[in-house]
Design a protein around this motif. Structure first.
Motif, PDB file in Angstrom:
ATOM      1  N   HIS A 192       0.976  -0.986   0.313  1.00  0.00           N
ATOM      2  CA  HIS A 192       0.427  -0.060   0.211  1.00  0.00           C
ATOM      3  C   HIS A 192       0.359   1.417  -0.227  1.00  0.00           C
ATOM      4  CE1 HIS A 192      -2.985  -2.639   1.061  1.00  0.00           C
ATOM      5  NE2 HIS A 192      -4.093  -2.048   0.347  1.00  0.00           N
ATOM      6  N   LEU A 193       1.733   1.035   0.633  1.00  0.00           N
ATOM      7  CA  LEU A 193       2.895   2.342   0.665  1.00  0.00           C
ATOM      8  C   LEU A 193       3.390   2.342  -1.200  1.00  0.00           C
ATOM      9  CD1 LEU A 193       4.856   4.432   1.750  1.00  0.00           C
ATOM     10  CD2 LEU A 193       6.514   2.962   2.260  1.00  0.00           C
ATOM     11  N   GLU A 194       3.628   1.781  -1.472  1.00  0.00           N
ATOM     12  CA  GLU A 194       3.965   1.481  -2.885  1.00  0.00           C
ATOM     13  C   GLU A 194       2.523   1.838  -4.139  1.00  0.00           C
ATOM     14  OE1 GLU A 194       6.341   1.696  -6.596  1.00  0.00           O
ATOM     15  OE2 GLU A 194       6.500   2.039  -4.779  1.00  0.00           O
ATOM     16  N   ARG A 195       1.505   1.717  -3.715  1.00  0.00           N
ATOM     17  CA  ARG A 195       0.645   1.835  -4.242  1.00  0.00           C
ATOM     18  C   ARG A 195       0.152   3.520  -3.935  1.00  0.00           C
ATOM     19  NH1 ARG A 195      -2.479  -1.517  -7.669  1.00  0.00           N
ATOM     20  NH2 ARG A 195      -4.467  -0.652  -6.590  1.00  0.00           N
ATOM     21  N   ALA A 196       0.330   3.843  -2.641  1.00  0.00           N
ATOM     22  CA  ALA A 196       0.220   5.273  -2.215  1.00  0.00           C
ATOM     23  C   ALA A 196       1.373   6.480  -2.975  1.00  0.00           C
ATOM     24  CB  ALA A 196       0.344   5.894  -1.037  1.00  0.00           C
ATOM     25  N   ALA A 197       1.689   5.813  -3.569  1.00  0.00           N
ATOM     26  CA  ALA A 197       3.254   7.003  -3.889  1.00  0.00           C
ATOM     27  C   ALA A 197       3.341   7.228  -5.451  1.00  0.00           C
ATOM     28  CB  ALA A 197       4.821   6.138  -3.503  1.00  0.00           C
ATOM     29  N   ARG A 198       2.538   5.692  -5.821  1.00  0.00           N
ATOM     30  CA  ARG A 198       2.029   5.791  -7.471  1.00  0.00           C
ATOM     31  C   ARG A 198       1.143   6.666  -7.416  1.00  0.00           C
ATOM     32  NH1 ARG A 198      -0.472   0.539 -10.482  1.00  0.00           N
ATOM     33  NH2 ARG A 198      -2.244   1.467  -8.820  1.00  0.00           N
ATOM     34  N   GLN A 199       0.018   6.497  -6.645  1.00  0.00           N
ATOM     35  CA  GLN A 199      -0.704   7.760  -6.771  1.00  0.00           C
ATOM     36  C   GLN A 199      -0.739   9.324  -6.811  1.00  0.00           C
ATOM     37  OE1 GLN A 199      -4.107   6.103  -7.131  1.00  0.00           O
ATOM     38  NE2 GLN A 199      -5.044   8.289  -7.925  1.00  0.00           N
ATOM     39  N   LEU A 200      -0.098   9.744  -5.526  1.00  0.00           N
ATOM     40  CA  LEU A 200       0.465  11.053  -5.650  1.00  0.00           C
ATOM     41  C   LEU A 200       1.260  11.004  -7.109  1.00  0.00           C
ATOM     42  CD1 LEU A 200       0.013  12.769  -3.252  1.00  0.00           C
ATOM     43  CD2 LEU A 200       2.372  11.783  -2.503  1.00  0.00           C
ATOM     44  N   VAL A 201       2.942   9.993  -6.867  1.00  0.00           N
ATOM     45  CA  VAL A 201       3.064  11.245  -8.541  1.00  0.00           C
ATOM     46  C   VAL A 201       1.994  11.039  -9.511  1.00  0.00           C
ATOM     47  CG1 VAL A 201       4.633   9.476 -10.220  1.00  0.00           C
ATOM     48  CG2 VAL A 201       5.236   9.269  -7.571  1.00  0.00           C
ATOM     49  N   LEU A 202       1.175  10.248  -9.974  1.00  0.00           N
ATOM     50  CA  LEU A 202       0.466  10.431 -10.990  1.00  0.00           C
ATOM     51  C   LEU A 202      -0.231  11.409 -11.034  1.00  0.00           C
ATOM     52  CD1 LEU A 202      -0.789   6.662 -11.134  1.00  0.00           C
ATOM     53  CD2 LEU A 202       0.209   7.774 -13.085  1.00  0.00           C
ATOM     54  N   ALA A 203      -0.687  11.800  -9.388  1.00  0.00           N
ATOM     55  CA  ALA A 203      -1.713  13.170  -9.355  1.00  0.00           C
ATOM     56  C   ALA A 203      -0.472  13.965  -9.721  1.00  0.00           C
ATOM     57  CB  ALA A 203      -2.111  13.584  -8.204  1.00  0.00           C
TER      58      ALA A 203
END
Length: 252
Positions: A192-203
């Motif tokens: 979930h940490l990597e998923r959270a980072a992905r979401q933020l980078v995409l944003a």
């Protein structure tokens, strides 16, 4: 309980830890979180946490096996003088964690693409912009004092001190580490940490302003993750079932 039963129980516990840690290594490779033959996972086997399992030096995650994990002692200064010594950075980081943080029974250190991308930013904060990013609201440490590849004892000690009572740390200019009482919890946190980072980078890539939650909503959302605590164990069990179905030999 007799002494023989205690020994048998300890052996069974270590065997399961070996299987789970090997599975986590395989799954990290499957998710493209690994980096070459670097990065390292560990799990404490002794009551004080100082004796721990760690993956072999420069063994690719995709070929990890339970029986091949190293058993080392954080208080043994001769560890790195042995022919089967772990990776120097694995020893620096994980010996410090297991020597200083009793709650960190398991530690997973990786350089996954999105979390590491965040770690390269001047401000690597995981802002609460959705449910997953909110999971880490005020629940992640930030180490912004990168001192080079973590092969020196002081680097590992600083990382452990920064983690403190947290269960994850964003390591500036470096990567991320999750710690937990079990492999399942540490793995789910890393996922979930990597998923959270992905979401933020995409944003960030949209160039638009982030819709950051209020402190009240972010805290409430983070707290709600505890309601789904059992899902962390179910997630890891399901991922092991997938490995088993594919005939993976990680448990050997």
């Amino acid at each position: 309980m007799s002494q023989s039963n205690v020994v048998a129980l300890e052996t069974a516990d270590e065997k399961q830890l070996r299987v789970d840690l090997a599975a986590a290594l395989r799954l990290a490779a499957r998710n493209d979180w690994h980096e070459g033959v670097a990065n390292h996972f560990s799990a404490a086997v002794s009551a004080d946490g100082k004796k721990f399992l760690v993956n072999r030096r420069w063994k690719h995650f995709s070929m990890a096996k339970a029986s091949e994990l190293l058993l080392v002692d954080a208080d043994d200064p001769e560890t790195m003088n042995r022919p089967d010594a772990p990776d120097p950075s694995a020893w620096s980081i994980h010996s410090a964690i297991h020597r200083n943080l009793p709650h960190a029974r398991v530690a997973l250190h990786l350089h996954p693409p999105y979390a590491t991308t965040l770690a390269t930013l001047k401000d690597p904060t995981i802002y609460p912009i959705d449910q997953v990013t909110a999971r880490f609201y005020k629940r992640i440490a930030y180490d912004l004092n990168f001192g080079g590849i973590a092969t020196e004892q002081a680097e590992g000690e600083r990382i452990a001190t920064t983690i403190g009572n947290h269960r994850q740390v964003m390591m500036g200019n470096h990567g991320v580490t999750t710690v937990a009482p079990t492999v399942a919890e540490a793995f789910d946190a890393m996922y979930h940490l990597e998923r959270a980072a992905r979401q933020l980078v995409l944003a960030y890539q949209t160039g638009r302003e982030l819709a950051i939650m209020s402190d009240e909503i972010a805290e409430a959302t983070a707290a709600e993750w505890e309601v789904y605590k059992d899902a962390e164990f179910a997630h890891f069990d399901e991922m092991k079932h997938i490995l088993d179905r594919e005939g993976a030999d990680y448990a050997d």
